[in-house]
Design a protein around this motif. Structure first.
Motif, short mmCIF file in Angstrom:
data_model
loop_
_atom_site.label_atom_id
_atom_site.label_comp_id
_atom_site.label_asym_id
_atom_site.label_seq_id
_atom_site.Cartn_x
_atom_site.Cartn_y
_atom_site.Cartn_z
N SER A 1 0.63 -1.28 -0.15
CA SER A 1 0.19 0.14 -0.16
C SER A 1 0.88 1.18 0.09
O SER A 1 1.76 1.48 0.82
CB SER A 1 -0.99 0.20 1.36
OG SER A 1 -1.82 1.17 1.17
N ALA B 1 -7.91 -6.31 0.96
CA ALA B 1 -8.09 -4.76 1.55
C ALA B 1 -7.73 -4.85 3.12
O ALA B 1 -7.07 -3.98 3.73
CB ALA B 1 -9.13 -4.19 1.32
N LYS C 1 -9.31 4.58 5.31
CA LYS C 1 -9.89 4.10 3.99
C LYS C 1 -8.60 3.54 3.30
O LYS C 1 -7.51 3.90 3.05
CB LYS C 1 -10.44 5.51 3.30
CG LYS C 1 -11.13 5.22 1.92
CD LYS C 1 -11.65 6.44 1.41
CE LYS C 1 -12.38 6.13 0.29
NZ LYS C 1 -13.05 7.57 -0.44
N GLU D 1 -8.30 1.68 -0.60
CA GLU D 1 -8.78 1.61 -1.97
C GLU D 1 -7.74 0.89 -2.89
O GLU D 1 -6.63 1.11 -2.92
CB GLU D 1 -9.23 3.01 -2.50
CG GLU D 1 -10.28 3.99 -1.64
CD GLU D 1 -10.49 5.14 -2.50
OE1 GLU D 1 -11.53 5.34 -2.80
OE2 GLU D 1 -9.59 5.75 -2.62
N PRO D 2 -8.31 0.12 -3.66
CA PRO D 2 -7.47 -0.60 -4.91
C PRO D 2 -6.58 0.31 -5.66
O PRO D 2 -7.26 1.33 -6.24
CB PRO D 2 -8.44 -1.59 -5.59
CG PRO D 2 -9.69 -1.44 -4.79
CD PRO D 2 -9.96 -0.28 -4.13
N PHE E 1 -2.55 -1.05 -2.83
CA PHE E 1 -3.78 -0.32 -2.57
C PHE E 1 -3.19 1.18 -2.01
O PHE E 1 -2.05 1.61 -2.02
CB PHE E 1 -4.44 -0.89 -1.11
CG PHE E 1 -5.00 -2.12 -1.40
CD1 PHE E 1 -6.40 -2.30 -1.76
CD2 PHE E 1 -4.32 -3.28 -1.34
CE1 PHE E 1 -7.08 -3.63 -2.04
CE2 PHE E 1 -4.72 -4.63 -1.62
CZ PHE E 1 -6.24 -4.63 -1.77
N HIS E 2 -4.15 2.14 -1.96
CA HIS E 2 -3.86 3.39 -1.33
C HIS E 2 -4.66 3.58 -0.28
O HIS E 2 -5.83 3.39 -0.14
CB HIS E 2 -4.41 4.37 -2.57
CG HIS E 2 -4.01 5.86 -2.10
ND1 HIS E 2 -4.93 6.81 -2.29
CD2 HIS E 2 -3.08 6.50 -1.28
CE1 HIS E 2 -4.46 7.94 -1.79
NE2 HIS E 2 -3.27 7.79 -1.16
N HIS F 1 -1.73 6.60 -11.89
CA HIS F 1 -2.84 6.97 -10.95
C HIS F 1 -3.34 8.18 -10.92
O HIS F 1 -4.62 8.51 -11.02
CB HIS F 1 -2.53 6.38 -9.41
CG HIS F 1 -3.38 6.65 -8.87
ND1 HIS F 1 -4.68 5.74 -8.36
CD2 HIS F 1 -3.47 7.51 -7.67
CE1 HIS F 1 -5.47 6.31 -7.50
NE2 HIS F 1 -4.54 7.30 -6.99
#
Length: 177
Positions: free
Chosen positions: A46, A84, A101, A103-104, A122-123, A174
């Protein structure tokens, strides 16, 4: 042209890695034993950022390469564990920060020619500090500004493939999506 497989035999296995020899026919070459490395657990990484645009990274030593470098939080998802949720757990264990949070970001095959190793990146955002890293061997944990992360990337101080891929993807494609 696709390779044809005639079977496989296990050479080595552990909870972390398996090594196989596959009996394959490669068009134009012929039949050979081809080594294959499989990973019993899914790999997750991540990019972790905060509202100021800083990145949460770990500075650690990797004994196999003998190198120190900056890395993103990473680990394995246990069988049946949501990737996740796995990376949220890994972020907290490795850094002491709990993401709000996740997210992919991107998925990729790290060594497609010899391995099934598949990374899900992930982010993570909205992190709250909940303690200290669970494992002191993870190294130093720091929030670094984007300009410093770019310098680390271009100077070779992010040598870990999963970290290099995740950070580069985040800073490049991204943002264009």
């Amino acid at each position: 042209m696709e390779w044809k497989s005639y079977g496989r035999r296990r050479v080595y296995d552990s909870p972390y890695v398996e090594v196989w020899l596959d009996d394959v026919d490669i068009p134009g070459i012929g039949r050979i034993d081809h080594h294959v490395i499989t990973m019993p657990k899914a790999s997750v990484t991540s990019v972790v950022t905060n509202e100021a645009g800083d990145f949460l990274l770990l500075y650690r030593h990797r004994f196999i390469t003998g190198r120190w470098g900056w890395e993103v939080p990473a680990g394995w998802a246990e069988p049946g564990e949501d990737p996740a949720a796995a990376i949220a757990r890994e972020i907290e264990e490795e850094t002491g920060w709990r993401p709000g949070k996740v997210e992919p970001l991107v998925e990729y095959d790290a060594l497609a020619g010899i391995s099934t190793m598949h990374f899900r990146s992930f982010h993570a955002t909205g992190c709250a500090q909940v303690g200290v890293p669970v494992d002191s061997s993870e190294g130093k944990v720091e929030w670094l500004p984007e300009v410093e992360v770019v310098k680390l990337l271009t100077s070779g101080n992010v040598a870990d493939g999963p970290s290099l891929a995740a950070l580069s993807y985040y800073l490049g494609p991204h943002r264009l999506a």
